[in-house]
Enzyme design. Structure first.
Site, PDB file in Angstrom:
ATOM      1  N   SER A 253     -20.059   5.624 -25.666  1.00  0.00           N
ATOM      2  CA  SER A 253     -20.064   4.290 -24.606  1.00  0.00           C
ATOM      3  C   SER A 253     -19.441   3.114 -25.854  1.00  0.00           C
ATOM      4  CB  SER A 253     -21.787   4.235 -24.000  1.00  0.00           C
ATOM      5  OG  SER A 253     -22.188   4.946 -23.077  1.00  0.00           O
TER       6      SER A 253
ATOM      7  N   ASN B 277     -21.910   0.617 -27.601  1.00  0.00           N
ATOM      8  CA  ASN B 277     -22.750   1.218 -28.075  1.00  0.00           C
ATOM      9  C   ASN B 277     -23.618   2.013 -29.383  1.00  0.00           C
ATOM     10  OD1 ASN B 277     -25.348   2.959 -28.292  1.00  0.00           O
ATOM     11  ND2 ASN B 277     -25.298   3.516 -25.534  1.00  0.00           N
TER      12      ASN B 277
ATOM     13  N   GLU C 101     -24.897  -3.123 -13.828  1.00  0.00           N
ATOM     14  CA  GLU C 101     -26.128  -2.184 -15.056  1.00  0.00           C
ATOM     15  C   GLU C 101     -27.384  -1.765 -14.171  1.00  0.00           C
ATOM     16  OE1 GLU C 101     -24.421  -0.390 -17.658  1.00  0.00           O
ATOM     17  OE2 GLU C 101     -22.535  -0.734 -16.813  1.00  0.00           O
TER      18      GLU C 101
ATOM     19  N   HIS D 160     -27.044  -3.681 -23.626  1.00  0.00           N
ATOM     20  CA  HIS D 160     -27.231  -4.330 -22.142  1.00  0.00           C
ATOM     21  C   HIS D 160     -29.002  -5.176 -22.645  1.00  0.00           C
ATOM     22  CE1 HIS D 160     -27.250  -0.392 -20.634  1.00  0.00           C
ATOM     23  NE2 HIS D 160     -25.817  -1.101 -19.832  1.00  0.00           N
TER      24      HIS D 160
ATOM     25  N   CYS E  58     -34.850   2.451 -21.104  1.00  0.00           N
ATOM     26  CA  CYS E  58     -33.809   2.477 -20.370  1.00  0.00           C
ATOM     27  C   CYS E  58     -34.270   3.931 -19.559  1.00  0.00           C
ATOM     28  CB  CYS E  58     -32.607   3.528 -21.601  1.00  0.00           C
ATOM     29  SG  CYS E  58     -32.176   2.475 -22.862  1.00  0.00           S
TER      30      CYS E  58
HETATM   31  N1  LIG Z   1     -30.379   0.616 -21.748  1.00  0.00           N
HETATM   32  C1  LIG Z   1     -30.460   0.899 -20.631  1.00  0.00           C
HETATM   33  N2  LIG Z   1     -31.274   0.576 -20.102  1.00  0.00           N
HETATM   34  N3  LIG Z   1     -29.547   2.188 -20.682  1.00  0.00           N
HETATM   35  C2  LIG Z   1     -29.371   3.057 -22.302  1.00  0.00           C
HETATM   36  C3  LIG Z   1     -27.346   3.639 -21.682  1.00  0.00           C
HETATM   37  C4  LIG Z   1     -27.470   4.236 -22.392  1.00  0.00           C
HETATM   38  C5  LIG Z   1     -26.184   5.177 -22.638  1.00  0.00           C
HETATM   39  N4  LIG Z   1     -25.780   6.409 -23.190  1.00  0.00           N
HETATM   40  C6  LIG Z   1     -24.549   6.659 -23.207  1.00  0.00           C
HETATM   41  O1  LIG Z   1     -24.068   6.777 -22.507  1.00  0.00           O
HETATM   42  C7  LIG Z   1     -23.788   7.637 -24.118  1.00  0.00           C
HETATM   43  C8  LIG Z   1     -22.989   9.127 -23.162  1.00  0.00           C
HETATM   44  C9  LIG Z   1     -22.462   9.853 -24.945  1.00  0.00           C
HETATM   45  O2  LIG Z   1     -21.874   9.025 -26.324  1.00  0.00           O
HETATM   46  O3  LIG Z   1     -22.524  10.944 -24.487  1.00  0.00           O
HETATM   47  C10 LIG Z   1     -25.110   3.710 -21.664  1.00  0.00           C
HETATM   48  O4  LIG Z   1     -24.213   3.457 -23.021  1.00  0.00           O
HETATM   49  O5  LIG Z   1     -24.824   3.760 -20.683  1.00  0.00           O
END
Ligand SMILES: N=C(N)NCCC[C@H](NC(=O)CCC(=O)O)C(=O)O
Length: 444
Positions: free
Chosen positions: A22, A25, A174, A250, A368
């Site tokens: 991601s 993130n 999302e 997000h 989340c």
């Molecule tokens: N904030 C909210 N509501 N959700 C968080 C989602 C985290 C998710 N992480 C991941 O998909 C990481 C998977 C990886 O790197 O292996 C994302 O970024 O979509």
């Protein structure tokens, strides 16, 4: 009639791993290639869900998705037996194999946007699965998400299920991570606050420079139309692009609401004052805007601790509590802030901390992990009762995890064909525990 806000937590799937999928993130990128513990991850999630049920909340679970996703791998040209498909994918396109193995459906705040019946013209609870088009590994979730939601909220009289939005960046959606419902009481008509990252159809409108803005205004407006919401019940507000560029991928990483409380960082939004005025005008009750200043908690501390990825819940006593990750206790500025917050005379009176570190290391905090569904008594009774958390389900699910989940998984294990068998065996048994019917492709 009584009204509740139920939380449906995503069960962590057997392939939970750290693949750095991601971009934007921070936790996902910085923990890439670490060894994960799917068993601990699933148990941490179950413990959080059970604790909320024990606090008197209506709590449910949503089933995870089937991974590895061999259907997607075959669709993009990998052929042969299941084992051969994995083998070819790991040799020729390891990044694509990783994308097809993520347990990311655990973050059910991204499963869908939900509008309660008190807000919708037809008086039904509306669900639109999020298309999650911004990330390859998440874009393969919505069809199965739809099946799982239909098997969980399986009553046409009360629940209306829509198809996910068109799979194009203009409709990047999302789900509930960018949607907050504000109201006086859960059963009263509220204001649905849609927070978007960019306007797809206006290239000159503000947007982040470094990281993607996953949610578009066009998607938020489409969901509001599908859900039959009145203009008077909607507010569309833009997330501050500068904070997206600091890892706030997000809106639920920088603000969280519950009833008439909006807890937010002062840098969260654009045009904050004008939009808060609009919220106040559209609400039929007094709002509490609980602002956290940068001098109290920096954006960096907010992103590391997930102060705003907390759940604010209304306990049966009527008091509000915050459900926070233990990471908030470990950050001095954030811990000091939370200790002070409960003394400030806002509706928030208590903080409960839970260890969800396995999920946090991929950027997924307590909020989340849950999808909120406000319902009245009749609607709660119409939910598939086998998905609701209680002592019996907690024990059954823990036993199920113990039986099927590994306690170590690395990215290189994702090509192990045994993982397909383990995952399908586990999910087949889960659909029997939750009485979901055949929600997975391997069962159809
Ligand atoms: N904030 C909210 N509501 N959700 C968080 C989602 C985290 C998710 N992480 C991941 O998909 C990481 C998977 C990886 O790197 O292996 C994302 O970024 O979509």
């Amino acid at each position: 009639m009584k009204h509740f806000e139920a939380n449906f937590d995503g069960l962590v799937g057997p392939t939970h791993n750290y693949a750095g999928l991601s971009f934007g993130n921070v936790a996902s990128f910085s923990n890439a290639a670490q060894t994960s513990n799917p068993k601990a991850a699933a148990k941490q999630g179950l413990q959080k869900a059970k604790s909320l049920a024990d606090l008197g909340m209506v709590q449910g679970v949503l089933a995870p998705q089937e991974r590895p996703d061999l259907y997607t791998l075959r669709r993009i040209g990998f052929s042969g037996s299941d084992a051969e498909v994995l083998q070819k994918a790991v040799q020729q396109a390891p990044a694509l194999l990783n994308a097809c193995c993520s347990a990311s459906s655990m973050w059910t705040a991204n499963a869908a946007t939900v509008s309660p019946s008190a807000d919708t013209r037809d008086g039904k609870v509306h669900f639109t699965p999020a298309n999650l088009v911004d990330k390859l590994h998440r874009s393969i979730e919505p069809v199965t998400t739809g099946h799982i939601l239909q098997a969980t909220f399986n009553n046409d009289r009360h629940f209306k299920h829509h198809q996910h939005l068109p799979e194009h960046a203009s409709f990047g959606d999302e789900g509930a991570a960018n949607h907050t419902r504000l109201c006086a009481e859960y059963g009263h008509t509220g204001v649905e606050l849609f927070v978007y990252g960019q306007t797809a159809t206006n290239p000159n409108a503000p947007k982040p420079k470094k990281y993607p803005a996953r949610q578009t205004l066009e998607a938020s407006q489409a969901v509001a139309r599908l859900h039959q919401l009145e203009d008077e019940s909607c507010v569309f507000m833009q997330q501050n692009p500068d904070v997206i560029d600091q890892g706030v991928f997000h809106n639920d990483v920088i603000s969280v609401g519950n009833q008439n409380v909006l807890f937010y960082h002062e840098q969260a939004f654009l045009n904050t004052e004008a939009k808060f005025d609009e919220i106040c005008r559209k609400m039929n009750t007094e709002m509490h805007f609980v602002k956290v200043a940068t001098s109290q908690v920096s954006i960096d501390d907010a992103v590391r601790s997930y102060l705003f990825n907390t759940q604010i819940i209304t306990l049966p006593s009527g008091e509000m509590a915050i459900i926070a990750p233990t990471n908030c206790q470990e950050n001095p500025a954030v811990y000091a802030y939370l200790n002070e917050l409960v003394t400030l005379g806002t509706p928030i009176k208590k903080v409960h901390y839970y260890d969800v570190k396995q999920s946090m290391q991929n950027g997924g905090g307590p909020a989340c992990l849950r999808l909120r569904v406000a319902m009245n008594e009749q609607e709660v009774a119409a939910v598939n009762q086998n998905t609701l958390m209680n002592d019996g389900l907690f024990t059954r699910l823990n036993t199920w995890v113990d039986k099927h989940y590994r306690d170590q998984l690395t990215v290189s294990d994702l090509a192990d064909p045994q993982l397909i068998i383990e995952s399908r065996t586990a999910l087949d048994e889960l659909t029997q525990i939750l009485k979901l019917g055949s929600v997975y492709q391997f069962q159809r």
